[in-house]
Scaffold this active site. Structure first.
Site, PDB file in Angstrom:
ATOM      1  N   GLU A   1      65.218  24.412  40.530  1.00  0.00           N
ATOM      2  CA  GLU A   1      65.017  24.692  41.946  1.00  0.00           C
ATOM      3  C   GLU A   1      63.810  23.998  42.567  1.00  0.00           C
ATOM      4  OE1 GLU A   1      67.066  26.642  43.891  1.00  0.00           O
ATOM      5  OE2 GLU A   1      68.407  26.655  42.151  1.00  0.00           O
TER       6      GLU A   1
ATOM      7  N   SER B   1      86.952  90.952  32.367  1.00  0.00           N
ATOM      8  CA  SER B   1      86.107  91.810  31.526  1.00  0.00           C
ATOM      9  C   SER B   1      84.741  91.216  31.219  1.00  0.00           C
ATOM     10  CB  SER B   1      86.827  92.122  30.207  1.00  0.00           C
ATOM     11  OG  SER B   1      87.946  92.952  30.454  1.00  0.00           O
TER      12      SER B   1
END
Length: 834
Positions: A90, A479
């Site tokens: 780059e 229950s």
């Protein structure tokens, strides 16, 4: 001569005029654009979009949320050769120019003039930082001029290494990877410092065009770009010719590596995501928060697995509903099977498969799956597949594979983990017939003394249904509600030896079309029964009579004292049978109150939150279990931040306070006592009997004496439960249909929910010592007659029972005829006949 002089002067004036015009235009652009440029200082404050990551308490990744994968990294963590690869690709003169490379700009200008279009921007790394952080990607002259001005500013205010670090953390490198660290993981599944030279060059080639030079999408172009960069690195002296020659011959090794979760915990991940968005808004997805949950990875994975296995086991008991699709011979002959199978989604561990052959002689079927290809499915893996008719009825047991399947059927299968060693298997793993359960379930496991959620799963598959049944489904507890009723009884003078008559009872209610005749689940009645036995045998009639004695409103008030929601509880005697509605989480939280000895519990999931820099933003409150003077303790906790409760004891004392200047020290939550410790201790004893001799006997397989619990099954078996605990951990499981419907005649809490609980607790309790609630003062052991509940005479058949001192049955006089009453033991049963 004079002509040449005049020409030279003209050219000089033209040059000076052009230069002046250029300077004036440039100055004009600068004066025009400068006020709109952002200050470079913003670069130091910019938060890179980093996803939200959720971890278990033992640092296993659970989930990642956010559009961009990013893992910010410092330049010191990046190898020099990797930095040089990016500069070669780059900006080779990065450390030489002042932010703008005149040669590069001149080259770009010549390309523009010669071709008539922009070929390259001549951008330096600094200019790319300016563009990526501050500007759009529009290819215009105004944007380019802004880019140049910003680059000059950046170079004046930041050093080169800082600029390069910003660049490498911001750039997009394809496949949702932003920054070098994320790209290294996505393409190579390893950190930057472990990449080879060829791999480093491959990543350096991506910024120019992440799609065009992507090694996954365009491997040939990516190879050309990589090798060009390697050549530049050799020419620039970054690498030796030998290193270059070796790297250019390296094959492409990039593969797509998504950030895979290490724990299957989608429901808790969604709970964490939701809470983070509530706290931080949309920034939760971008600001790089790390959330650590209270769940343990092993327990959580176990919870996910055993719930799925339990739901599949229920589903198999009720038969095979047939294939999910069928392909005719034309489709099978004219299409690739791997393409056809794409029409059927995978569901968690269930894989779609096409039946390619059925061989009754060899007792097998051959099936095709996308990942394994063609493999066999032995008949022994299909014998469960009776034809489903109703929830109570299935067809006959199959005798051969063709009774179940035919060529072209599409079914779900499980794939064995290991290849079969039999010759017919061709060293491939076998398939086992399966189907996606219609039934659903939930499991919640809570640390009893703190409320920390150690495991939670809200259904079979989060991908199929995001409805979290653990916290959203309001169902009748059946229950499993009874322990709260019995605790209320123990708080109101009843004892485990109190006798109630288990006999038929009829209630007339104007709101009902017929009289209510409640029954026990067995349909039988057993006469005078002690409360201990009534609880572990889950006698409904005793619970109804008990609630009538205690009073409905008094019981509802006691539930509020325990902080159990009563908004969806009925104000009638059916309350005793668990006809109200609770979420599995609410039931688990109530169970944890019992498990810890009667203290308040507030379940929580998030242990800590850190920002992208690792700074702790939140830490879950520490808990202190308080028995006395809780208001004063709360005031002290509120007034100071220097109390250390690391070694927490049931009762707070000023001696526990220690100096601590840690500014991030979490708050402290004072958890008050909600129930008498002696009543809770007695209830522990009664609920341990549910395991030893009652409806929870299957849990004896765990080989532990410290576990207690209660099964639960509602009318018509629409909801089935098991809620169990020891002194340290409380776990609740629920199984039922999302739209309440009967599970089947033979399905109860003990057959559906309890096996899931056992499989989870086997892992959760593995290697832990027994955890019993300490015996409080004021408890006595007394020999009683099991038939009367009164003190036993010498020589009588007797059992030991525990009582609170003030509720113990009185001593018998020698002439006592064993009749009469005494603190609920041996009370008059005549009024309980009807």
């Amino acid at each position: 001569m004079s002509h040449l002089l005049r020409t030279s002067r003209l050219l000089a004036w033209l040059f000076l005029t052009g230069l002046s015009i250029s300077v004036i235009v440039t100055a004009g652009f600068y004066l025009y654009l400068r006020p709109g440029l952002p200050p470079v200082e913003q670069l130091l404050d910019i938060k890179l979009q980093t996803p939200l990551r959720v971890y278990s308490e033992d640092s296993k990744l659970i989930a990642e949320f956010g559009e961009k994968r990013r893992a910010p990294i410092t330049i010191e963590q990046i190898p020099t050769i990797q930095l040089q690869a990016f500069m070669a690709a780059e900006d080779a003169r990065f450390y030489e120019h002042f932010g703008v490379d005149i040669k590069g700009l001149a080259r770009a200008a010549i390309q523009l003039v010669s071709t008539g279009s922009i070929q390259s921007g001549g951008s330096t790394i600094t200019m790319q930082v300016a563009k990526n952080y501050f500007l759009s990607r529009d290819r215009t002259f105004i944007r380019k001029f802004n880019e140049i001005l910003l680059a000059l500013q950046i170079e004046r205010e930041l050093d080169k290494n800082r600029i390069l670090e910003l660049y490498l953390n911001k750039i997009y490198l394809g496949n949702r990877a932003y920054g070098i660290a994320a790209a290294s993981q996505v393409y190579y599944d390893k950190p930057v410092n472990e990449l080879s030279l060829a791999q480093m060059a491959m990543l350096a080639g991506l910024p120019k065009a992440p799609s065009a030079y992507n090694p996954l999408a365009n491997p040939e172009r990516a190879m050309i770009r990589r090798n060009w960069i390697l050549g530049r690195m050799r020419d620039l002296g970054y690498i030796t010719p030998d290193a270059h020659d070796l790297a250019v011959t390296a094959p492409i090794t990039a593969t797509y590596n998504a950030t895979d979760a290490e724990v299957d915990a989608d429901y808790v991940a969604e709970m964490a995501r939701s809470e983070m968005v509530e706290r931080f808004g949309e920034a939760a997805y971008t600001d790089g928060y790390t959330v650590t949950l209270t769940v343990n990875s092993v327990k959580q994975q176990t919870a996910t697995d055993v719930l799925r296995e339990g739901l599949e086991a229920y589903d198999r008991r009720h038969g095979f509903r047939g294939p999910i699709g069928h392909l005719d011979k034309t489709q099978l002959g004219n299409n690739e099977l791997s393409d056809l199978i794409l029409n059927y989604p995978r569901v968690e561990t269930l894989v779609p498969a096409i039946v390619t052959g059925v061989d009754d002689k060899q007792q097998l079927a051959t099936v095709f799956t996308r990942n394994v290809g063609e493999t066999i499915m032995p008949f022994e893996s299909m014998t469960w597949a009776r034809r489903y008719k109703t929830d109570n009825l299935t067809g006959p047991e199959p005798d051969k594979p063709s009774d179940i399947l035919s060529t072209g059927d599409v079914v779900y299968v499980h794939i064995d983990q290991k290849p079969n060693t039999e010759p017919r298997a061709n060293a491939k793993p076998n398939a086992r017939l399966a189907q996606v359960p219609r039934v659903e379930g939930a499991l919640i496991s809570i640390k009893a003394d703190t409320g920390a959620i150690e495991a939670l799963t809200g259904g079979y598959s989060f991908r199929q249904s995001k409805y979290n049944r653990a916290i959203q489904a309001r169902r009748q507890p059946g229950s499993t509600f009874k322990p709260f009723l019995y605790l209320s009884a123990l708080e109101n003078g009843k004892t485990p030896a109190t006798i109630y008559n288990d006999a038929p009872i009829v209630f007339d209610d104007e709101e009902l079309e017929t009289a209510w005749r409640p029954q026990n689940s067995s349909g039988q009645f057993y006469g005078p029964t002690r409360l201990r036995e009534a609880l572990y045998r889950s006698r409904n009639i005793v619970s109804i009579r008990l609630l009538r004695d205690l009073g409905i409103q008094n019981t509802l008030d006691y539930l509020k004292q325990l902080k159990i929601p009563t908004e969806n509880m009925p104000s009638n005697l059916s309350l005793s049978l668990g006809s109200g509605q609770l979420t599995p989480m609410e039931l688990a939280r109530g169970l944890a109150v019992i498990a810890n000895g009667g203290y308040d519990v507030q379940p929580y999931l998030i242990k800590s939150i850190q920002d992208v820099h690792g700074e702790v933003l939140y830490e879950a409150p520490r808990t202190i279990l308080c028995d006395q003077d809780c208001d004063n303790i709360e005031n002290k906790v509120t007034a100071t931040t220097d109390i250390d409760f690391t070694d927490r004891s049931p009762e707070y004392s000023d001696d526990a306070a220690k100096s601590d200047n840690d500014a991030t020290k979490p708050e402290t939550r004072v958890m008050r006592r909600l129930a008498d410790k002696r009543s809770v201790y007695i209830l522990h004893s009664m609920m341990r009997d549910v395991i030893r001799r009652g409806t929870g006997r299957r849990a004896l397989a765990l080989g532990r004496d410290d576990i207690a619990g209660k099964t639960g099954t509602t009318n018509e078996q629409k909801d089935t439960w098991f809620a169990g605990y020891n002194h340290e951990i409380a776990t609740t499981t629920w199984v039922g249909f999302d739209q309440p419907a009967p599970l089947g005649r033979r399905e109860f809490g003990a057959s559906t929910a309890l096996p899931i609980w056992i499989d989870y607790m086997r892992v959760a309790l593995d290697g832990t010592p027994p955890a019993f609630m300490p015996r409080p003062n004021g408890i006595v052991n007394i020999r009683i007659n099991p038939e009367t509940g009164k003190r036993a005479r010498p020589g009588e058949e007797a059992v030991f029972e525990i009582f609170k001192e003030e509720d113990a049955p009185p001593a018998l006089a020698p002439e006592d005829d064993n009749q009469g009453t005494g603190n609920g033991a041996g009370e008059d049963l005549s009024r309980q006949i009807f």
